[in-house]
Design a protein around this motif. Structure first.
Motif, PDB file in Angstrom:
ATOM      1  N   SER A 151     -73.233 120.922  42.687  1.00 45.94           N
ATOM      2  CA  SER A 151     -73.580 119.560  43.088  1.00 45.94           C
ATOM      3  C   SER A 151     -73.366 118.588  41.929  1.00 45.94           C
ATOM      4  O   SER A 151     -72.826 117.494  42.114  1.00 45.94           O
ATOM      5  CB  SER A 151     -75.036 119.517  43.562  1.00 45.94           C
ATOM      6  OG  SER A 151     -75.416 118.195  43.877  1.00 45.94           O
ATOM      7  N   GLU A 157     -69.630 118.175  41.395  1.00 48.60           N
ATOM      8  CA  GLU A 157     -69.028 117.283  42.392  1.00 48.60           C
ATOM      9  C   GLU A 157     -69.348 115.830  42.082  1.00 48.60           C
ATOM     10  O   GLU A 157     -68.494 114.940  42.213  1.00 48.60           O
ATOM     11  CB  GLU A 157     -69.517 117.648  43.793  1.00 48.60           C
ATOM     12  CG  GLU A 157     -68.916 116.772  44.885  1.00 48.60           C
ATOM     13  CD  GLU A 157     -69.330 117.205  46.286  1.00 48.60           C
ATOM     14  OE1 GLU A 157     -69.055 116.450  47.227  1.00 48.60           O
ATOM     15  OE2 GLU A 157     -69.912 118.297  46.424  1.00 48.60           O
ATOM     16  N   ARG A 188     -66.670 112.811  41.367  1.00 49.55           N
ATOM     17  CA  ARG A 188     -66.618 111.639  42.256  1.00 49.55           C
ATOM     18  C   ARG A 188     -66.788 110.332  41.486  1.00 49.55           C
ATOM     19  O   ARG A 188     -66.150 109.332  41.779  1.00 49.55           O
ATOM     20  CB  ARG A 188     -67.696 111.735  43.331  1.00 49.55           C
ATOM     21  CG  ARG A 188     -67.422 112.755  44.420  1.00 49.55           C
ATOM     22  CD  ARG A 188     -68.614 112.877  45.345  1.00 49.55           C
ATOM     23  NE  ARG A 188     -68.882 111.623  46.031  1.00 49.55           N
ATOM     24  CZ  ARG A 188     -68.358 111.278  47.201  1.00 49.55           C
ATOM     25  NH1 ARG A 188     -67.501 112.087  47.814  1.00 49.55           N
ATOM     26  NH2 ARG A 188     -68.659 110.118  47.757  1.00 49.55           N
ATOM     27  N   ARG A 225     -61.919 124.255  41.556  1.00 46.78           N
ATOM     28  CA  ARG A 225     -61.873 122.831  41.870  1.00 46.78           C
ATOM     29  C   ARG A 225     -60.962 122.096  40.869  1.00 46.78           C
ATOM     30  O   ARG A 225     -60.184 121.209  41.235  1.00 46.78           O
ATOM     31  CB  ARG A 225     -63.280 122.236  41.785  1.00 46.78           C
ATOM     32  CG  ARG A 225     -64.071 122.258  43.052  1.00 46.78           C
ATOM     33  CD  ARG A 225     -65.387 121.556  42.820  1.00 46.78           C
ATOM     34  NE  ARG A 225     -66.246 121.648  43.986  1.00 46.78           N
ATOM     35  CZ  ARG A 225     -67.540 121.331  43.975  1.00 46.78           C
ATOM     36  NH1 ARG A 225     -68.099 120.925  42.846  1.00 46.78           N
ATOM     37  NH2 ARG A 225     -68.248 121.427  45.072  1.00 46.78           N
ATOM     38  N   ARG A 241     -66.281 123.765  48.638  1.00 46.89           N
ATOM     39  CA  ARG A 241     -67.408 122.983  49.133  1.00 46.89           C
ATOM     40  C   ARG A 241     -68.668 123.280  48.319  1.00 46.89           C
ATOM     41  O   ARG A 241     -68.880 124.409  47.888  1.00 46.89           O
ATOM     42  CB  ARG A 241     -67.674 123.299  50.610  1.00 46.89           C
ATOM     43  CG  ARG A 241     -66.492 123.038  51.532  1.00 46.89           C
ATOM     44  CD  ARG A 241     -66.230 121.566  51.673  1.00 46.89           C
ATOM     45  NE  ARG A 241     -65.145 121.301  52.626  1.00 46.89           N
ATOM     46  CZ  ARG A 241     -64.629 120.090  52.827  1.00 46.89           C
ATOM     47  NH1 ARG A 241     -65.088 119.058  52.130  1.00 46.89           N
ATOM     48  NH2 ARG A 241     -63.657 119.934  53.699  1.00 46.89           N
ATOM     49  N   THR A 242     -69.493 122.269  48.168  1.00 46.53           N
ATOM     50  CA  THR A 242     -70.791 122.472  47.509  1.00 46.53           C
ATOM     51  C   THR A 242     -71.770 123.041  48.524  1.00 46.53           C
ATOM     52  O   THR A 242     -72.002 122.422  49.574  1.00 46.53           O
ATOM     53  CB  THR A 242     -71.344 121.142  46.956  1.00 46.53           C
ATOM     54  OG1 THR A 242     -70.433 120.638  45.972  1.00 46.53           O
ATOM     55  CG2 THR A 242     -72.714 121.354  46.333  1.00 46.53           C
TER      56      THR A 242
END
Length: 607
Positions: A113, A116, A120, A220, A227-228
């Protein structure tokens, strides 16, 4: 709760529901492992327990309001009960496989998390011409700059290499160990001890989770879709899954008859007390686990802990929970328990779990759950050296020549005055159990109209009296030696003071209602003082001694067992009639003698 806080919760014109917290919870600091579902009881301002719980009740029609109040009362009482149980038992100190997986999943989701979020939002690192970090300013476009991408990849690669080396050597660093300890406390309300195997297992599992998370982060970074995972929100140790069965406390209540189906035969009260003690000690060591979560390891560790637990604990140690008690240096030199006592505790826990397994079909699925307490009894405990033994004549002389036994202890002493004299004498000449004698009422010493002999009426008819089994209800003639020692004069004096009172009024019940408990500990210390420290020698040894004398004095077996309340191989006809008359019982009782035991001091100082 302060007036200010109460005022904040109050809504104009809205009734309130208030509930006072138990005294033992109010105003105390909250432990770090306190479960999140009990945080309503904690003041955000002080970090301590509130002194009352306040809930606003909306303006609704009267019938609905009553129902809402009833629901709030039930929820609040359940909250208080869980809080008191948690305070009494303390935190759990071990982790199940489900717990370890929960911590690992939580850590993996946390790392991915964060990763990510960084990708972002970006860091704002610039290239070589404008090297630096843009602090507090927004990037033209969200996401990683080229410099961000290179920096994040280098940092993650370096940390990933360190983690793989730590995992390969199975040597988690200090920060991982501390993180595991903190996560167990905050997420599972489990307090892991420094240096424990459970803490090491948790740290290794977190290290594995971090390696897996960084593998995903590397993928990643290479442009793969990863996906987280969702952060797990259910505590496995507290999940009321039907497949886990009830908690141990709930299973005990069902087994003991408190929550049983109508018509279920309850165990004897003494057996329930012994089982309750075993359950409480187990919870002190492992927590109030669901039945299915109790493993062979839990059972074996509990058995081994009981083997280290002294039988005659002084008051300042008796109140300690099992882990703290076992850490006390003072217990090393104290007499250890009889292996038969430990086996009995294991057998009782096995019986509780077996009934829970039957009621909840725990053994019916493919997982193949089995009772962890079965087969863990200590081998060889059935041999003579593992049992309580009778007193030898030389040992009886030591006991009955002691001044405190002859004349009685101080009224506020552990021997409870003249009780110190009569309980050993009575047990010597009728083989009764300690608690059977301790709970005698004055009116339980009765006169038989036919034979003219006095007898003890051992019964469980009153609420404050109980016997081990229904077969323990019996009438036992008073031995002539007891009469010579002044027993009837003592009874007459008690009758003049309080006809409906206790025969030994200085005895006081403990928290479980056992009147002879503290006196029994005093007698154990008295035996140690007299040099009779063999753990097989206890007050119950008088019962063995009396039966040996019955055999040597040719008392028929069925009558000897009628004296002591033991069961025999009965036929249907044995249940007819009232049993042996006092006349017959007294004739056999008079046969019992102790050659070589001088009780003349008791004749002179008859009470």
């Amino acid at each position: 709760m302060s007036r200010q806080m109460t005022h904040i919760q109050r809504r104009r014109g809205t009734p309130e529901f208030r509930r006072r917290l138990p005294v033992e919870m109010a105003g105390k600091p909250v432990p770090s492992w306190w479960p999140a579902n009990l945080r309503d009881l904690v003041s955000a301002k002080t970090g301590c327990f509130k002194r009352e719980l306040v809930r606003g009740i909306a303006r609704v029609p009267e019938p609905r309001r009553k129902a809402q109040v009833a629901k709030l009362i039930a929820e609040t009482e359940a909250l208080f009960a869980e809080a008191k149980r948690t305070l009494a038992t303390g935190p759990r100190r071990e982790l199940s496989e489900g717990d370890l997986q929960f911590l690992a999943d939580h850590r993996r989701a946390e790392i991915l998390s964060v990763d990510e979020h960084l990708r972002r939002e970006g860091f704002g690192l610039m290239g070589e011409e404008g090297a630096g970090v843009q602090i507090g300013s927004a990037l033209e476009e969200p996401g990683l700059t080229t410099a961000d991408y290179d920096f994040l990849g280098a940092v993650q690669a370096e940390r990933f290499a360190d983690m793989k080396r730590e995992l390969a050597t199975r040597r988690p660093p200090a920060q991982i160990i501390e993180r595991a300890k903190r996560a167990a406390a905050e997420l599972l309300s489990v307090e892991l001890q420094d240096g424990s195997e459970d803490l090491r297992d948790a740290a290794l599992r977190l290290l594995e989770a971090e390696v897996l998370a960084f593998q995903d982060a590397t993928r990643r970074h290479n442009g793969e879709v990863v996906r987280t995972p969702a952060t797990p929100s259910t505590k496995p140790a507290n999940r009321a899954d039907a497949s886990d069965g009830p908690r141990l406390t709930e299973a005990f209540k069902a087994w003991s008859g408190e929550n049983a189906n109508p018509g279920k035969e309850k165990p004897a009260s003494n057996t329930i007390r012994e089982a309750d003690h075993a359950v409480r000690r187990f919870i002190e060591l492992h927590g109030d686990l669901f039945v299915r979560q109790i493993t062979r390891k839990h059972a074996r560790e509990f058995r081994d802990a009981l083997l280290k637990l002294p039988t005659r604990l002084p008051g300042y140690l008796r109140q300690l929970p099992l882990p703290k008690l076992l850490a006390e240096p003072a217990i090393e030199k104290m007499p250890k328990p009889n292996v038969a006592t430990v086996n009995k505790a294991m057998a009782l826990l096995s019986a509780i779990l077996s009934e829970a397994a039957d009621d909840h079909d725990l053994e019916a699925d493919a997982a193949g759950w089995s009772n962890p307490f079965k087969g863990l009894r200590i081998k060889g405990a059935s041999k003579a050296e593992g049992k309580r033994r009778p007193f030898e004549m030389a040992e009886l002389r030591k006991v009955f020549s002691d001044p405190e036994i002859i004349g009685g202890d101080k009224p506020k002493g552990g021997g409870r005055g003249i009780t110190a004299r009569w309980l050993p004498l009575l047990a010597l000449f009728n083989g009764a159990r300690r608690e059977e004698l301790a709970q005698l009422k004055v009116r339980d010493v009765m006169l038989d109209d036919v034979s003219g002999r006095w007898f003890l009426n051992l019964t469980n008819l009153e609420d404050d009296q109980s016997l081990k089994t229904d077969g323990s209800v019996r009438k036992v003639p008073v031995h002539r030696e007891l009469i010579a020692c002044g027993f009837l004069e003592y009874v007459a004096a008690r009758r003049r003071k309080e006809l409906d009172g206790w025969l030994f009024p200085l005895l006081t019940p403990n928290s479980e209602g056992i009147r002879g408990d503290s006196w029994g500990r005093w007698f154990g210390r008295k035996l140690d003082e007299l040099g009779l420290s063999d753990p097989r020698l206890v007050f119950h040894s008088f019962r063995h001694t009396f039966l040996d004398r019955c055999r040597d004095c040719d008392v028929p077996r069925e009558i000897a067992y009628a004296f002591t309340g033991h069961a025999t191989g009965k036929t249907v006809g044995d249940d007819y009639g009232r049993g042996f008359s006092i006349t017959r019982l007294a004739r056999e009782m008079d046969k019992v003698r102790y050659p070589g035991l001088d009780l003349s001091a008791y004749y002179v100082q008859a009470a």
